[in-house]
Design a protein around this motif. Structure first.
Motif, PDB file in Angstrom:
ATOM      1  N   LEU A 142      91.687  43.293 110.670  1.00 40.54           N
ATOM      2  CA  LEU A 142      90.093  42.871 110.428  1.00 40.54           C
ATOM      3  C   LEU A 142      89.865  41.446 111.509  1.00 40.54           C
ATOM      4  O   LEU A 142      88.770  41.171 111.336  1.00 40.54           O
ATOM      5  N   LYS A 143      90.932  41.261 112.263  1.00 40.02           N
ATOM      6  CA  LYS A 143      90.607  39.893 113.031  1.00 40.02           C
ATOM      7  C   LYS A 143      90.167  38.780 112.451  1.00 40.02           C
ATOM      8  O   LYS A 143      89.469  38.016 112.629  1.00 40.02           O
ATOM      9  N   LEU A 144      91.007  38.616 111.409  1.00 37.98           N
ATOM     10  CA  LEU A 144      90.565  37.234 110.432  1.00 37.98           C
ATOM     11  C   LEU A 144      91.645  36.233 110.609  1.00 37.98           C
ATOM     12  O   LEU A 144      92.842  36.634 110.798  1.00 37.98           O
ATOM     13  N   SER A 145      91.521  35.090 110.581  1.00 41.76           N
ATOM     14  CA  SER A 145      92.201  33.937 110.659  1.00 41.76           C
ATOM     15  C   SER A 145      92.990  33.970 109.501  1.00 41.76           C
ATOM     16  O   SER A 145      92.886  34.512 108.488  1.00 41.76           O
ATOM     17  N   ASP A 146      94.331  33.104 109.396  1.00 39.81           N
ATOM     18  CA  ASP A 146      95.016  33.045 108.315  1.00 39.81           C
ATOM     19  C   ASP A 146      94.260  32.561 107.255  1.00 39.81           C
ATOM     20  O   ASP A 146      94.536  32.862 106.015  1.00 39.81           O
ATOM     21  N   SER A 147      93.506  31.380 107.423  1.00 40.32           N
ATOM     22  CA  SER A 147      92.825  30.643 106.499  1.00 40.32           C
ATOM     23  C   SER A 147      91.839  31.477 105.860  1.00 40.32           C
ATOM     24  O   SER A 147      91.240  31.154 104.798  1.00 40.32           O
ATOM     25  N   ASP A 148      91.240  32.566 106.638  1.00 41.73           N
ATOM     26  CA  ASP A 148      90.132  33.425 106.144  1.00 41.73           C
ATOM     27  C   ASP A 148      90.665  34.574 105.263  1.00 41.73           C
ATOM     28  O   ASP A 148      89.967  35.128 104.473  1.00 41.73           O
ATOM     29  N   GLY A 149      92.038  34.867 105.408  1.00 45.92           N
ATOM     30  CA  GLY A 149      92.713  36.136 104.537  1.00 45.92           C
ATOM     31  C   GLY A 149      92.693  35.802 103.322  1.00 45.92           C
ATOM     32  O   GLY A 149      93.747  34.930 102.640  1.00 45.92           O
ATOM     33  N   CYS A 158      92.040  38.554  99.427  1.00 45.73           N
ATOM     34  CA  CYS A 158      91.679  39.555  98.925  1.00 45.73           C
ATOM     35  C   CYS A 158      90.374  39.789  98.714  1.00 45.73           C
ATOM     36  O   CYS A 158      89.843  40.961  99.042  1.00 45.73           O
ATOM     37  N   LYS A 159      89.641  38.786  98.190  1.00 49.16           N
ATOM     38  CA  LYS A 159      88.056  38.908  98.103  1.00 49.16           C
ATOM     39  C   LYS A 159      87.172  39.263  99.344  1.00 49.16           C
ATOM     40  O   LYS A 159      86.454  39.812  99.629  1.00 49.16           O
ATOM     41  N   LYS A 160      87.857  38.359 100.377  1.00 47.93           N
ATOM     42  CA  LYS A 160      87.171  38.410 101.852  1.00 47.93           C
ATOM     43  C   LYS A 160      87.452  39.915 102.359  1.00 47.93           C
ATOM     44  O   LYS A 160      86.508  40.603 102.878  1.00 47.93           O
ATOM     45  N   HIS A 161      88.638  40.654 102.243  1.00 52.09           N
ATOM     46  CA  HIS A 161      88.639  42.085 102.560  1.00 52.09           C
ATOM     47  C   HIS A 161      87.970  42.901 101.838  1.00 52.09           C
ATOM     48  O   HIS A 161      87.288  43.706 102.585  1.00 52.09           O
ATOM     49  N   GLU A 162      87.519  42.512 100.589  1.00 50.03           N
ATOM     50  CA  GLU A 162      86.722  43.471  99.577  1.00 50.03           C
ATOM     51  C   GLU A 162      85.285  43.460 100.026  1.00 50.03           C
ATOM     52  O   GLU A 162      84.569  44.165 100.042  1.00 50.03           O
ATOM     53  N   ASP A 163      84.962  42.126 100.418  1.00 51.97           N
ATOM     54  CA  ASP A 163      83.714  41.851 100.960  1.00 51.97           C
ATOM     55  C   ASP A 163      83.371  42.404 102.316  1.00 51.97           C
ATOM     56  O   ASP A 163      82.090  42.988 102.415  1.00 51.97           O
TER      57      ASP A 163
END
Length: 375
Positions: free
Chosen positions: A208-215, A217-222
């Protein structure tokens, strides 16, 4: 494409080197020349110079460029690169490198399910594919053609209990209908064998090309499930004697204002006699099917256990497991039916906290090869 590339090359060099010439060894500049009017001499000073390494490629057309990139991106030894797939007219399996078909022999009949490779040594499928008395020797798994894999064991979700709500009027209850098949040996990764992405993992964070700090479960679901209608797919069984599916089933996962009607139709399924449909379809399920606002495909017998997946940033991420449906619309005359208004399919939701816990316990502690890193 026209214009002078040298200013852009100089910007790239400056960005990496930043007045420290020692950093130049950290930079690799490649040039791809497309067409017949490309001169190698014009590339002097643009490409990196390395002994035994090639940095300039002259290719006749864009199709060859695509093939070149595909071969460069074939990190076949890295399990972490989940969800990568390529549509290749010469090798259809590359589009479904995670696809698995499962057969459980129970003479005089056998049971078929689908599944997905989620690490090099585990396959995710449905718990109801297995019955008491099934042994690993009875289970055959088809991945890439001519690859023989042996099963060590299967593991059911600890809270799966098909009889749990019979007293409530639900003959067969499919909550937590997920299971893992552990292989005796890890399968070798290649363009034809690569796991699908599992949400709430660092591997999917990369997809998803997210940084470690952005990772999270809620972010993935969003990111994956934020719309009221989520475009998703699952597959049919494989073509006989091949390792690719006969058909891709395209669906929309109903959320928000569309979910209640989708859940309500569960009361029309045989063996369900309840007042409240949510007794049969909890929040641990995703729902698809119906004809509003568009007509979905529906699952046929033998397709349960397969991955319900979304395509995000051109990588495939599994969000559910095909579990059960209201109606069986499939027949020999109509093997690829479209949904009716009240025909629905329900999928085990991989964002469920209890399903995540089950996956983390086993896939996060894989002692054969590469465990997944869950949040």
């Amino acid at each position: 494409m026209g214009g002078n590339p040298i200013p852009k090359v100089n910007q790239i060099k400056h960005l990496v080197i930043k007045n420290d010439l020692k950093r130049e060894k950290k930079l690799d500049l490649y040039v791809f020349g497309v067409g017949t009017d490309v001169n190698k001499e014009d590339m002097n000073g643009m490409v990196s110079q390395r002994d035994q390494e090639k940095h300039f490629f002259k290719l006749p057309n864009l199709d060859e460029v695509q093939k070149m990139f595909d071969s460069m991106l074939d990190e076949s030894t890295s399990v972490g690169l989940c969800g990568i797939h390529h549509y290749d007219k010469d090798n259809n399996r590359r589009a479904y490198p995670w696809l698995a078909q499962i057969n459980v022999a129970r003479p005089p009949q056998s049971s078929n399910c689908m599944g997905s490779l989620v690490t090099s040594s585990y396959i995710l499928t449905a718990a109801h594919c297995f019955k008491e008395g099934d042994t690993p020797e009875r289970i055959s798994v088809t991945l890439e053609k001519d690859l023989a894999v042996k099963v060590e064991k299967y593991i059911l979700h600890p809270e799966y209990d098909i009889t749990a709500k019979q007293h409530m009027g639900i003959k067969e209850y499919y909550e937590f209908n997920v299971a893992l098949i552990k292989l005796k040996e890890a399968v070798p990764m290649s363009v034809n064998l690569r796991p699908i992405c599992v949400p709430c993992t660092r591997e999917t964070n990369g997809a998803l090309k997210l940084s470690d700090s952005d990772g999270t479960c809620k972010k993935h679901e969003d990111l994956l499930m934020s719309n009221e209608l989520v475009e998703a797919s699952f597959t049919s069984q494989m073509e006989p004697s091949t390792d690719v599916p006969r058909k891709i089933r395209n669906i929309t996962i109903k959320r928000g204002k569309y979910r209640d009607a989708c859940v309500e139709d569960a009361k029309k399924a045989a063996g369900i006699n309840v007042t409240n449909a949510k007794d049969a379809v909890t929040d641990n399920f995703l729902c698809s099917g119906g004809t509003e606002p568009s007509t979905d495909n529906v699952a046929c017998r033998g397709e349960t256990g397969g991955a319900t997946y979304v395509n995000k940033k051109d990588q495939l991420i599994q969000v559910g497991v095909v579990s059960w449906g209201v109606k069986d619309l499939c027949s020999k005359r109509n093997p690829n039916p479209l949904s009716q208004a009240d025909s629905r399919d329900y999928h085990a939701n991989l964002f469920s906290e209890k399903i995540q816990s089950f996956l983390k316990e086993h896939l996060g502690n894989d002692n054969i090869d590469n465990p997944l890193s869950f949040f």
